[in-house]
Design an enzyme around this catalytic site. Sequence first.
Site, PDB file in Angstrom:
ATOM      1  N   CYS A 242       0.849  -1.196   0.000  1.00 30.92           N
ATOM      2  CA  CYS A 242       0.000   0.000   0.000  1.00 30.92           C
ATOM      3  C   CYS A 242       0.876   1.233   0.000  1.00 30.92           C
ATOM      4  O   CYS A 242       1.761   1.374   0.854  1.00 30.92           O
ATOM      5  CB  CYS A 242      -0.920  -0.001   1.221  1.00 30.92           C
ATOM      6  SG  CYS A 242      -1.935   1.497   1.360  1.00 30.92           S
ATOM      7  N   ASN A 251       0.720  -9.253  -0.994  1.00 32.69           N
ATOM      8  CA  ASN A 251      -0.433 -10.088  -0.681  1.00 32.69           C
ATOM      9  C   ASN A 251      -0.007 -11.559  -0.690  1.00 32.69           C
ATOM     10  O   ASN A 251       1.063 -11.920  -1.179  1.00 32.69           O
ATOM     11  CB  ASN A 251      -1.516  -9.904  -1.742  1.00 32.69           C
ATOM     12  CG  ASN A 251      -2.058  -8.498  -1.796  1.00 32.69           C
ATOM     13  OD1 ASN A 251      -3.052  -8.179  -1.184  1.00 32.69           O
ATOM     14  ND2 ASN A 251      -1.391  -7.629  -2.551  1.00 32.69           N
TER      15      ASN A 251
END
Length: 306
Positions: A242, A251
């Site tokens: 992010c 992820n």
Amino acid sequence: MTSQRPTSVDIVEVGPRDGLQNDSHLLSTDAKVEMIRRLAEAGLRRIEAASFVNPKRVPQMADAEAVLARVVDLPGVSVSGLVLNARGFERALAAKLREISFVAVATDTMATRNQGTTALGLVETWSDLAVRAKDAGLFRSVTIAVAFGCPFEGEVALDRVIDIARAVAESGVDEISLADTIGVATPRMVEERFAALARAVPGVPMRAHFHNTRNTGYANADAALRSGVTVLDASLGGLGGCPFAPGATGNIATEDLVSMLERDRVASGISLEALRDATCWLEGEMGRRLPGHAAHVTPWPAVLAA
């Protein structure tokens, strides 16, 4: 709370959006389209392809409309985009999407850094967008970011997360996701928070989004499945991060997740072989090896046959 894994699960591929948004290597529009095409051919039926954000803040998403124009009609695939405000919603409508994602945030500091408003301000924004999206016939997914911990405020109270979830559900939603934005969740926390979510918004499908920052992402995914979650996010190769959350890494990798699910006899409808090929292709485009593992180990049946 259930302790049984489901027999099948839906996977939302977030690599083209969440996977790429924080990466310094800018993929071309053609490469992004090819990435999405390969994911669809592997069997992914929900793909988050872009976000409607200011390209000065997130350069990887500067070509969102150009990418979506070439993939929005892929057969059998629901292509979605991340919407953060009314302007983004208008862009999603213009792109002819049938599904949108929205991010609510569990802390004010993260909400300000990420979207320039407070947590309550985002809930109010969703209240308006939820009605407009329903009228447009769109599938509406809302993710509550930093639901397990915030890089600026630290621990996030469960009550805070649940209050936001209730407000989102009251406005109207088709799915609620809890996101471990910076990878600090544990299986116990996952079980606790999804059990509370199920009690707070009964009947609303639950989705989970995990980052593997501290190598707990796959254990957390399994805990989520045993807690009634029916949809998991993952990113090809384990790409991700992010731009507004310091320390957030990739992820969970789609190919690693599918490999784990196959061994546990949980159907995903996705070809692990095709994912392995897609990851190796993407690594060539990115110019480096990605964090996922399954693309670089011998497939399990081949070990038995050797």
